[in-house]
Enzyme design. Structure first.
Site, short mmCIF file in Angstrom:
data_model
loop_
_atom_site.label_atom_id
_atom_site.label_comp_id
_atom_site.label_asym_id
_atom_site.label_seq_id
_atom_site.Cartn_x
_atom_site.Cartn_y
_atom_site.Cartn_z
N ASP A 52 0.83 -1.21 0.00
CA ASP A 52 0.00 0.00 0.00
C ASP A 52 0.87 1.26 0.00
O ASP A 52 0.69 2.15 0.85
CB ASP A 52 -0.91 0.04 1.24
CG ASP A 52 -1.76 -1.21 1.41
OD1 ASP A 52 -2.16 -1.79 0.39
OD2 ASP A 52 -2.01 -1.59 2.56
N GLU A 215 -10.89 -2.33 -3.84
CA GLU A 215 -10.35 -1.54 -2.73
C GLU A 215 -9.19 -0.69 -3.24
O GLU A 215 -8.83 -0.73 -4.40
CB GLU A 215 -9.89 -2.45 -1.59
CG GLU A 215 -8.79 -3.43 -2.00
CD GLU A 215 -8.37 -4.36 -0.86
OE1 GLU A 215 -8.99 -4.34 0.22
OE2 GLU A 215 -7.40 -5.10 -1.07
#
Ligand SMILES: *[C@@H]1O[C@H](CO)[C@@H](O)[C@H](O)[C@H]1NC(C)=O
Ligand SMILES: *[C@@H]1O[C@H](CO)[C@@H](O)[C@H](O)[C@H]1NC(C)=O
Ligand SMILES: *[C@@H]1O[C@H](CO)[C@@H](O)[C@H](O)[C@H]1NC(C)=O
Length: 250
Positions: A52, A215
């Protein structure tokens, strides 16, 4: 699992309030062949796992800063965009004010008027028990971030999931969402406060059923369009030979 990939969406109508099904017409978009894109550059070597990631250029410190999921949000830096990046510590230093039992995830850094804003989230894996928080710094240096704690939360029963925040260019919305319910835009009162009455916000992309949930939204603006990137799929066993290509949408 074969379908972890990025989707490009055209969002300006959604942001200006004319909400449409964000996927309609997607199958007609022209996609460049895979061969048109260079291979990704490996910028982080060694034992550090960067998940991420988010990146910002700190002009004062003349360095690029990468932050990622891990411990209290990993902080890495390099004078060169292409690295190598070295781990210099963490963003929060201590456990997030949101929880000392769960690690913060998915930082999103933006530099605005000389201040670094890092939105992040804390969650219990696989649930909607999630909170989006914020830490700010006026220098961007490791250990200089002031944790403001949570901005808003979700729990079982909410339609969205307060995960994977991203500050939309313009500073009026935070995009967020993971699995449950898809991707939403939450309205900001200011960079440090959410308009609670507007929650869960405007839905901009639908969650697919498992295992193709979405997501990790990221939006950038290049007039006249806003572009939304997101990831679709589920852990594990990503097959890089099965990326979408040309006019294929799956
Ligand atoms: C940055 O990396 C590139 C590619 O490896 C290299 O050509 C360049 O010399 C580097 N610049 C600096 C300032 O290290
Ligand atoms: C971490 O917590 C300790 C003890 O509460 C405090 O003294 C210290 O300033 C904190 N550090 C950061 C970076 O917030
Ligand atoms: C979650 O549900 C509670 C109770 O209905 C509500 O107050 C809160 O605003 C919801 N959160 C979001 C992000 O929608």
């Amino acid at each position: 699992m074969h379908s972890l990939f990025l989707i490009l969406l055209l969002l300006s109508q959604v942001i200006s309030g004319q909400v449409q099904s964000p996927f309609s017409g997607l199958e007609n978009q022209q996609r460049a062949p895979k061969s048109a894109y260079p291979e990704p550059i490996k910028i982080i070597d060694g034992p550090v796992h960067v998940r991420d990631p988010t990146l910002v250029y700190d002009a004062k410190g003349q360095q690029y800063i990468v932050m990622s999921t891990g411990n209290e949000l990993l902080y890495l830096s390099s004078p060169n965009l292409t690295g190598p990046y070295v781990q210099a510590g963490s963003v929060l230093g201590n456990a997030s004010l949101i929880s000392s039992s769960y690690n913060p995830w998915a930082p999103d850094v933006t530099l605005i008027d000389g201040k670094f804003y890092v939105y992040y989230c804390v969650s219990r894996f696989g649930t909607q028990d999630s909170t989006i928080g914020l830490a700010i710094s006026s220098s961007g240096e490791e250990s200089s971030f002031h944790d403001l704690g949570g901005l808003f939360s979700t729990e079982h029963g909410n339609i969205s999931n307060a995960l994977d925040p991203h500050l939309v260019p313009g500073g009026e919305y935070l995009s967020y969402g993971s699995y449950f319910g898809g991707i939403y835009l939450a309205k900001l009162n200011s960079l440090t406060s959410i308009d609670q009455s507007s929650l869960p916000g405007i839905k901009i992309a639908d969650g697919f059923p498992f295992p193709n949930a979405i997501e990790g939204s990221f939006i950038f603006h290049r007039k006249p369009w806003y572009y939304l990137f997101l990831s679709e799929g589920q852990c594990c066993g990503f097959n890089q030979h099965e990326l979408p290509e040309d006019n294929t949408t799956e």
